[in-house]
Enzyme design. Structure first.
Site, short mmCIF file in Angstrom:
data_model
loop_
_atom_site.label_atom_id
_atom_site.label_comp_id
_atom_site.label_asym_id
_atom_site.label_seq_id
_atom_site.Cartn_x
_atom_site.Cartn_y
_atom_site.Cartn_z
N GLN A 197 0.85 -1.20 0.00
CA GLN A 197 0.00 0.00 0.00
C GLN A 197 0.88 1.24 0.00
O GLN A 197 1.90 1.28 0.70
CB GLN A 197 -0.91 0.01 1.24
N ASP A 221 -1.68 -15.33 -3.69
CA ASP A 221 -1.36 -14.19 -4.56
C ASP A 221 -0.67 -14.72 -5.81
O ASP A 221 0.08 -15.69 -5.76
CB ASP A 221 -0.45 -13.19 -3.85
N ASP A 270 -8.67 -8.62 -1.66
CA ASP A 270 -8.12 -7.28 -1.92
C ASP A 270 -7.51 -7.28 -3.32
O ASP A 270 -6.29 -7.22 -3.48
CB ASP A 270 -7.05 -6.95 -0.85
N CYS A 286 -9.83 -1.09 -4.59
CA CYS A 286 -9.27 0.19 -5.02
C CYS A 286 -10.03 0.70 -6.25
O CYS A 286 -9.68 1.72 -6.81
CB CYS A 286 -7.78 0.03 -5.34
C1 LIG Z 1 -4.26 -4.38 -4.22
S1 LIG Z 1 -3.02 -5.55 -4.04
C2 LIG Z 1 -3.33 -6.12 -2.43
C3 LIG Z 1 -2.19 -6.75 -1.72
C4 LIG Z 1 -2.32 -6.88 -0.22
N1 LIG Z 1 -3.61 -7.32 0.18
C5 LIG Z 1 -1.93 -5.60 0.47
O1 LIG Z 1 -2.79 -4.92 1.01
O2 LIG Z 1 -0.76 -5.27 0.45
C6 LIG Z 1 -3.60 -6.76 -5.13
C7 LIG Z 1 -2.80 -8.02 -5.16
O3 LIG Z 1 -3.50 -8.93 -6.00
C8 LIG Z 1 -2.55 -9.75 -6.63
N2 LIG Z 1 -3.23 -10.41 -7.74
C9 LIG Z 1 -3.54 -9.92 -8.95
N3 LIG Z 1 -4.19 -10.84 -9.69
C10 LIG Z 1 -4.32 -11.93 -8.91
C11 LIG Z 1 -4.90 -13.22 -9.10
N4 LIG Z 1 -5.48 -13.55 -10.25
N5 LIG Z 1 -4.84 -14.10 -8.10
C12 LIG Z 1 -4.24 -13.78 -6.93
N6 LIG Z 1 -3.67 -12.58 -6.70
C13 LIG Z 1 -3.72 -11.67 -7.66
C14 LIG Z 1 -1.43 -8.82 -6.96
O4 LIG Z 1 -0.22 -9.51 -7.13
C15 LIG Z 1 -1.41 -7.91 -5.75
O5 LIG Z 1 -0.48 -8.36 -4.79
#
Ligand SMILES: C[S@@+](CC[C@H](N)C(=O)[O-])C[C@H]1O[C@@H](n2cnc3c(N)ncnc32)[C@H](O)[C@@H]1O
Length: 936
Positions: free
Chosen positions: A490, A546, A608, A636
């Site tokens: 974040q 993730d 998330d 987001c």
């Molecule tokens: C908004 S970030 C949130 C990360 C964590 N929850 C944080 O607050 O730091 C979104 C996360 O989703 C992951 N992501 C994107 N596509 C994904 C998928 N198909 N399956 C799992 N994770 C995914 C990205 O790698 C990223 O780390």
């Protein structure tokens, strides 16, 4: 928020400076942006704007022609203008629905003659008239882009004329932005008080999030009702909560603990800064800057290699971050170092339009709490990127190592100097709890990352560690986290604490036996949310998923750092360890993981996702698993993908989304990005009780109902497809084939097929271009409703066989096309498109039901940054407008192959069918070359 999202936030391109007000407000530049401080080094690297556009000088735009002209009539019309003269028009261009045509004349000498002809060559000595009797008028096409000699004068100038937005964008190309303009572009709410900003965000959440979710759910009920009526069945009663006044009430946004200088990460683009080296604008004295912005292009602007934000699109140059209130001192201090170094370096900034140059971007992360700073230098291959010149002038390998050492030395040798900021006059700095300014801060790690792709490297893209620590450490609440270069974190540290506290509270509300409760942290990144929940004692076990391997590696380390054991096998959480982190797309593993949870274990889930929201399969799994009574969704993109996902979670059960629905309990916005329009949302969902469900659906057996529906559906599908296959065979043999794409373009395709022309049709904005076609066999057209080009027609199988991967431009085309697919199309959209091609409309040979396909794929398209999209599109159009007909056909085949390849990944049954369909129609063989192209 994803990295891409962050980039969008900090690198808003043209749109941000396109308001009338902003353009009108162009002031004489502030000293820091004019940068008359051009030191010796800088002036050595100054690149004067080249005035010699290659084709623009031969181009004229004729205005007030009619909007709707058949493509095959355009050249007839333009040649009627020049009949009996020596003027030769070599090319015409008319975007559909625009009332102008651009013509390219054979020589520059003809330009004035042609303008005179149009403006004075009418019967009465006045202007020539259009077919409705209105006066036309002609003007030279305007010089727009100073970046790319090759590109100049082809399409950019079209944009300038085609709409005001792009005209404004074009106008800033040759201007130096004032500090206020930079602030308006990057922190658009900076003029408002913080209370006003929060109120604005609250209203936005009501109007564009909660109201739209309700609308979407109601729509689903209406569809069910419609289907029930057709099938003579009783319909489902709409859930009564949908009509209550506070169906989804939005709480007042939680303010960010820090309104200014809150970012812990910035991403500078490497490019050129527009700098005034002498004084004044060329025609500043006339005071009328709006009337003809490009004619006042200052002759005294120079371009200096620099790093900063793109406040006015790619063509507008990079701007300094010093005036931005959301950007901390350390970021500006590093910008100063880069801006001292770049003008002196033989390594040039990268030009993403021609794929030449070296430095692409600089990502900087900082923890004020641990006093660490990480810099990631993203660059093209030292030997030259995909567009490297053959003469070796883009080969930087001889100087690369030396320059790398030099840059690292500059970045790391001293504590950061306090930068000179350009805050607004009345700005009062906040006290920053975690440390003020650059006090004692030093760069603690540097990475170089080679990247030759189109946009940004993905999280797994390899990095080269060149200095200091291998990761950054940050503290949040009671936890410490390691963050690797590719991992998400974040961007507002203190804001993130607020956000996570809310998630903790929402979980605490429902966990009666926290020690036994298992939390699924979907899209867990470095494990921040899940580990915070464990640390706060609201859950006892954690499974984090993730897609990004580096983030999961960090999450495992972070579990240990914070005192929790980690296991790697499926039984790990069940039996021994407290945490388990899995590097995989959630859609691939979530269902299996949930299945393996013992019945007696209470389960809660947090999701998330990145800006494009949850994968449909993840929504399906969460909804189907009725063990999950509470789901916390951190979004987001609350006005976009959250609306879609919430409606799927809360709507009536369907064959695709079975299970008792959820209902939104609390919608809590959290302002993580003061001064910008972005807002985070924590939406808490609660499962409808069995009793309530029974009231509406008469039974609690949601699975059996859906199973039978799915079974019937599959059978119907197979039958439909078999029937269509037969029909198709007959159609293909009899009349060739037309693979329909969008409504208007499809009709256009048929029309063109009749005229034996080939047409590039790339959406309304970019218009069409026709080519004479050597034989009837080559009828072909390419179209796009938005971002997806499609092809239709017949083509010579030999062309497919001979498709070569040697041609760099075709390779580039495929890259661009794949990029559009990956950037803007969701899995659901591709899936919907293949469904559509196979089912509803195909047999009719053209799309008569205008809405079916459009709705199907549009609703699933990712929300895009329009400017990014425009850039990409321009590139596609540019590339295509130079293709020969055969290159065009080959590219089209290659992009079909790309599409099929992508579709195949999701839709194997349909896609294999599609492949056979294509091989029948086009004689298209998936040759090794096509395979190679699809793997780019
Ligand atoms: C908004 S970030 C949130 C990360 C964590 N929850 C944080 O607050 O730091 C979104 C996360 O989703 C992951 N992501 C994107 N596509 C994904 C998928 N198909 N399956 C799992 N994770 C995914 C990205 O790698 C990223 O780390």
């Amino acid at each position: 928020m994803t990295d891409i999202n962050e980039a969008q936030e900090l690198v808003p391109v043209a749109a941000a400076v396109t308001d009338e007000s902003k353009s009108d407000a162009v002031e004489k530049p502030e000293p820091n942006l004019t940068d008359t401080s051009t030191d010796a080094a800088a002036s050595a690297a100054i690149t004067p704007i080249d005035k010699h556009w290659d084709q623009t000088s031969k181009k004229v735009v004729v205005h007030n022609v009619l909007k709707f002209i058949r493509p095959n009539e355009i050249s007839k019309l333009t040649s009627s203008w020049t009949k009996d003269t020596d003027i030769v028009i070599v090319k015409t261009k008319k975007p559909p629905k625009e009332n102008w045509i651009k013509v390219t004349l054979e020589t520059e000498d003809m330009v004035d003659q042609f303008i005179k002809l149009i403006n004075e060559g009418g019967d009465d000595g006045n202007a020539m008239k259009n077919s409705r009797g209105g006066n036309m008028f002609a003007k030279r096409a305007l010089d727009m882009d100073d970046r790319d000699n090759k590109k100049r004068g082809r399409d950019n100038d079209d944009d300038e004329i085609s709409n005001g937005r792009d005209a404004k964008r074009a106008a800033v190309v040759s201007k130096v932005l004032s500090n206020d303009e930079v602030r308006d572009a990057i922190t658009p709410l900076w003029r408002k008080s913080y209370e006003e900003q929060l109120d604005l965000k609250a209203k936005e959440m009501v109007n564009k999030c909660s109201k739209n979710i309700i609308k979407e759910i109601k729509k689903k009920f209406r569809t069910l009702e419609h289907e029930a009526r057709r099938g003579n069945r009783s319909s489902v009663k709409q859930y009564s909560w949908l009509d209550t006044k506070l169906a989804i009430s939005i709480e007042q946004p939680v303010p960010s603990p820090q309104v200014y200088e809150y970012r812990n990460k910035v991403e500078f683009t490497a490019g050129y800064r527009n700098v005034i080296v002498e004084t004044g604008y060329a025609n500043e004295s006339n005071g009328d800057k709006k009337s003809d912005e490009t004619s006042e292009t200052p002759s005294n602007i120079r371009k200096i290699p620099a790093a900063g934000f793109l406040a006015s699109g790619w063509a507008g140059g990079v701007t300094s971050p010093h005036c931005l209130q959301n950007t901390p001192d350390w970021a500006c201090s590093i910008a100063d170092i880069l801006n001292e170094y770049l003008p002196t370096s033989p390594l040039k900034p990268y030009d993403s339009k021609i794929h030449r140059g070296f430095f692409r971007s600089f990502t900087i992360r900082c923890s004020l709490r641990t006093r660490e700073i990480m810099v990631i230098v993203v660059h093209a291959p030292a030997k030259g990127g995909v567009g490297a010149a053959e003469d070796g002038s883009d080969d930087f390998s001889a100087v690369f190592e030396e320059e790398k050492t030099k840059l690292v030395e500059l970045l790391t040798r001293d504590v950061l100097a306090v930068p000179k900021r350009d805050f607004p006059a009345d700005f009062v700095r906040e006290e920053i709890v975690d440390g003020q300014g650059c006090d004692g801060l030093k760069v603690t790690s540097v990475f170089f990352q080679e990247f030759d792709g189109l946009s940004q490297p993905g999280p797994d893209h390899p990095v080269q560690h060149v200095f200091g620590k291998t990761c950054l450490e940050e503290k949040l609440g009671q936890c410490t986290f390691q963050i690797s270069p590719g991992a998400f974190f974040q961007t507002n540290t203190r804001g993130a604490e607020k956000l996570y506290n809310i998630v903790v509270e929402r979980i605490k509300e429902v966990t009666t036996d926290p020690k036994q409760t298992l939390l699924f942290d979907v899209c867990c990144g470095t494990g921040t949310i899940g580990l915070t929940c464990l640390k706060e004692g609201v859950v006892g076990k954690l499974i984090g998923l993730d897609i990004a391997e580096p983030a999961i590696c960090d999450a495992k380390v972070n579990a240990a750092k914070n005192g929790f054991s980690t296991g790697d096998n499926t039984d790990a959480v069940k039996n021994h360890s407290i945490t388990r982190f899995i590097a995989s797309p959630a859609e691939k593993v979530l269902a299996e993981e949930m299945k393996s949870v013992p019945k007696s274990t209470p389960v809660v889930a947090v999701v998330d996702p990145a800006r494009d929201g949850l994968h449909g399969t993840v929504v399906q799994t969460l909804r189907k698993n009725e063990k999950i009574d509470r789901l916390v969704y951190v979004s987001c993109n609350p006005t976009g993908t959250l609306v879609r996902d919430a409606a799927m979670l809360c709507g009536p059960p369907t064959k695709k989304y079975p299970g008792r629905p959820f209902r939104v309990r609390i919608a809590q916005p959290v302002d993580m990005f003061p001064l910008t329009n972005h807002c985070e949302m924590v939406m808490t969902f609660e499962r409808m009780s069995k009793e309530e469900y029974k009231q509406y659906h008469g039974s609690t057996e949601t699975k059996s109902i859906t199973k039978s529906i799915t079974g019937i559906h599959q059978l119907t599908r197979i039958l439909t497809i078999s029937i269509m296959l037969m029909k198709l065979l007959i159609t293909a043999l009899a009349i060739g084939a037309a693979i329909g794409e969008t409504d208007s373009s499809n009709l256009r395709g048929r029309e063109l097929a009749d005229t034996k022309k080939v047409c590039i049709y790339l959406g309304r904005k970019f218009g069409s271009q026709t080519f004479d076609v050597p034989s009837e066999k080559f009828r072909f057209y390419i179209s796009s409703s938005r971002v997806f080009p499609a092809a239709s027609g017949e083509c010579d199988p030999d062309l497919v066989k001979n498709l070569s991967t040697e041609d760099l431009r075709i390779k580039k085309f495929c890259r661009l096309f794949k990029h559009t697919l990956n950037e803007y199309w969701t899995v659901d959209a591709i899936s919907a498109a293949t469904d559509w091609m196979l089912a509803n409309e195909f047999e009719q040979g053209s799309c008569t039901n205008k809405n079916t396909y459009g709705t199907l794929h549009m609703e699933h398209l990712k929300e895009v940054n329009q400017n990014k999209f425009d850039d990409l599109y321009e590139e596609l159009v540019d590339l295509m407008s130079n293709f020969t007909y055969e290159e065009l056909v080959r590219s089209a085949l290659a992009f079909f192959a790309c599409f099929l390849h992508e579709a195949h990944k999701i839709h194997s049954f349909h896609c294999s069918w599609m492949l056979s369909m294509h091989s029948m129609i086009f004689g298209m063989e998936i040759t090794p070359a096509i395979e190679e192209l699809t793997d780019l």
